[in-house]
Write a protein that holds these residues in place. Structure first.
Motif, PDB file in Angstrom:
ATOM      1  N   UNK A 198       0.828  -1.208   0.000  1.00 45.08           N
ATOM      2  CA  UNK A 198       0.000   0.000   0.000  1.00 45.08           C
ATOM      3  C   UNK A 198       0.859   1.254   0.000  1.00 45.08           C
ATOM      4  N   UNK A 199       1.965   1.230   0.755  1.00 50.07           N
ATOM      5  CA  UNK A 199       2.867   2.393   0.786  1.00 50.07           C
ATOM      6  C   UNK A 199       3.439   2.679  -0.598  1.00 50.07           C
ATOM      7  N   UNK A 200       3.809   1.638  -1.322  1.00 53.99           N
ATOM      8  CA  UNK A 200       4.365   1.833  -2.657  1.00 53.99           C
ATOM      9  C   UNK A 200       3.293   2.288  -3.645  1.00 53.99           C
ATOM     10  N   UNK A 201       2.077   1.825  -3.451  1.00 57.55           N
ATOM     11  CA  UNK A 201       0.981   2.319  -4.292  1.00 57.55           C
ATOM     12  C   UNK A 201       0.788   3.825  -4.113  1.00 57.55           C
ATOM     13  N   UNK A 202       0.807   4.262  -2.870  1.00 54.82           N
ATOM     14  CA  UNK A 202       0.642   5.690  -2.596  1.00 54.82           C
ATOM     15  C   UNK A 202       1.809   6.495  -3.156  1.00 54.82           C
ATOM     16  N   UNK A 203       2.997   5.905  -3.117  1.00 50.74           N
ATOM     17  CA  UNK A 203       4.176   6.599  -3.620  1.00 50.74           C
ATOM     18  C   UNK A 203       4.073   6.819  -5.125  1.00 50.74           C
ATOM     19  N   UNK A 204       3.655   5.790  -5.864  1.00 48.91           N
ATOM     20  CA  UNK A 204       3.508   5.955  -7.305  1.00 48.91           C
ATOM     21  C   UNK A 204       2.355   6.911  -7.639  1.00 48.91           C
ATOM     22  N   UNK A 205       1.303   6.874  -6.823  1.00 50.28           N
ATOM     23  CA  UNK A 205       0.187   7.803  -7.059  1.00 50.28           C
ATOM     24  C   UNK A 205       0.604   9.246  -6.800  1.00 50.28           C
TER      25      UNK A 205
END
Length: 392
Positions: A198-205
């Motif tokens: 989830x943290x990496x998803x937010x980072x790419x977003x």
């Protein structure tokens, strides 16, 4: 009329008996072996070489000779030289290298596997004693010698007592290691993996990009290595969906799964298997297990006297290989740790904390004197780190 009805059948039976008799077959064989009767046998075979019988068309492909790796250890494949840490310093300073050697292929050529290009995930299968653990160890060590902890991290999930990754968990790349002897700790690791996803998803977003490598200072690629996946599925069935989510989204987020099991049949669900493009099959017990990964039963015919022999199906080719074990795994690990110290790289921060202790020492220091209204009474756990818990 009755005689006319019986005679054809009687003659047919008599002819069948004559043809089936040994003496008739002996004379017929002699006649066909003669080069003067209907041409030579070689000529007949050449004319019918394009045709094959149904048995031949459905036969399993001939198993090629596996390369002889006696004396060819992982150290030779990695070409670390006399001072391995110097070689690794140059590699860590160069660009990332995911295409690493894990064994020998036909012609005694090193077999290299790039999980980032061919994967992003892999399924490894093999019965007890086939060499699964050695394959995982060699693969992880090869990746660690080419990439520093600043661009590669490992999470080890060992569900056969923790013996497979005991040496690897000390690598500076390791951000967590659990086993089935502590299921709450294993569940914590799976929750932490989902939180990292989830943290990496937010980072790419946040940076409006489709791949984690395109963000400024991207996090290291995370390899989640699971030994005895079937045991994890049996003991923690409620957490499998977290791994399925990693399998479906991991490619663009820099997270990779390497799942190892004794029996691949029915252990990996359809959604997860659809993203596992690399299948490595060591010796298995029956044709069905081999067919699950390779499409035929060739891996069931690997000799038990050839540990490490395997077939790798990368969705393009099925290649026979033999994994090269490390002569001195501890020495390679120490050289990797020495390289990290030389380059000033600390141990990668843990992805999840250790379990809460069963007992707390009564002599633990209390809060500072300037904050006397707070009284320490235990330890709080947020899943990442441990800290003092106090109340007013």
């Amino acid at each position: 009329m009755y005689a006319l009805m019986i005679l054809p059948g009687a003659f047919g039976c008599l002819a069948s008996l004559l043809i089936a008799s040994p003496s008739f077959r002996q004379h017929a064989g002699a006649a066909t072996d003669s080069p003067h009767m209907f041409g030579s046998a070689t000529h007949i075979h050449a004319e019918g070489s394009d045709a094959c019988t149904p048995a031949e068309s459905s036969a399993i492909p001939a198993i090629p000779a596996f390369p002889d790796i006696d004396g060819i250890a992982l150290e030779q494949l990695l070409d670390l030289g006399t001072t391995p840490w110097r070689t690794m310093v140059h590699r860590w300073l160069a660009s990332a290298q995911w295409n690493v050697p894990i064994g020998m292929a036909a012609g005694n050529e090193p077999y290299r596997l790039d999980l980032c290009r061919s994967g992003p995930h892999a399924l490894v299968a093999g019965t007890t004693g086939s060499g699964k653990s050695v394959l995982l160890q060699s693969w992880c060590l090869a990746l660690a010698t080419y990439n520093g902890p600043d661009r590669l991290n490992f999470v080890f999930l060992d569900f056969k007592g923790g013996s497979a990754f005991r040496d690897l968990e000390q690598l500076p790349h390791s951000v967590g290691s659990v086993c089935d002897l502590n299921l709450p700790h294993a569940a914590r690791a799976l929750r932490a993996l989902e939180a990292e996803l989830t943290r990496r998803e937010r980072l790419t977003a946040e940076y409006r990009t489709s791949h984690i490598d395109d963000v400024p200072h991207p996090p290291p690629r995370l390899m989640v290595v699971i030994d005895e996946f079937h045991a994890l599925k049996d003991q923690l069935p409620d957490y499998i969906n977290r791994l399925v989510r990693i399998a479906s989204l991991g490619r663009s987020l820099g997270m990779h799964l390497i799942a190892c099991t004794q029996n691949p049949l029915g252990q990996v669900n359809t959604d997860m298997k659809a993203n596992m493009a690399v299948n490595i099959c060591l010796r298995v017990r029956d044709d069905m297990q081999s067919s699950e990964l390779l499409g035929d039963g060739r891996a069931a015919r690997i000799s038990p006297t050839m540990p490490g022999a395997a077939y790798c199906n990368d969705s393009e080719l099925v290649t026979a290989l033999r994994c090269s074990p490390a002569n001195n795994l501890t020495r390679i690990r120490r050289q990797i740790m020495l390289t990290a110290r030389f380059m000033g790289m600390d141990q990668a921060p843990a992805l999840f904390s250790a379990p809460l202790p069963s007992h707390i020492s009564p002599n633990r220091p209390s809060v500072s004197r300037s904050d006397q209204e707070h009284v320490w009474f235990g330890i709080q756990d947020d899943g990442i780190s441990l800290s003092d818990a106090s109340c007013l």
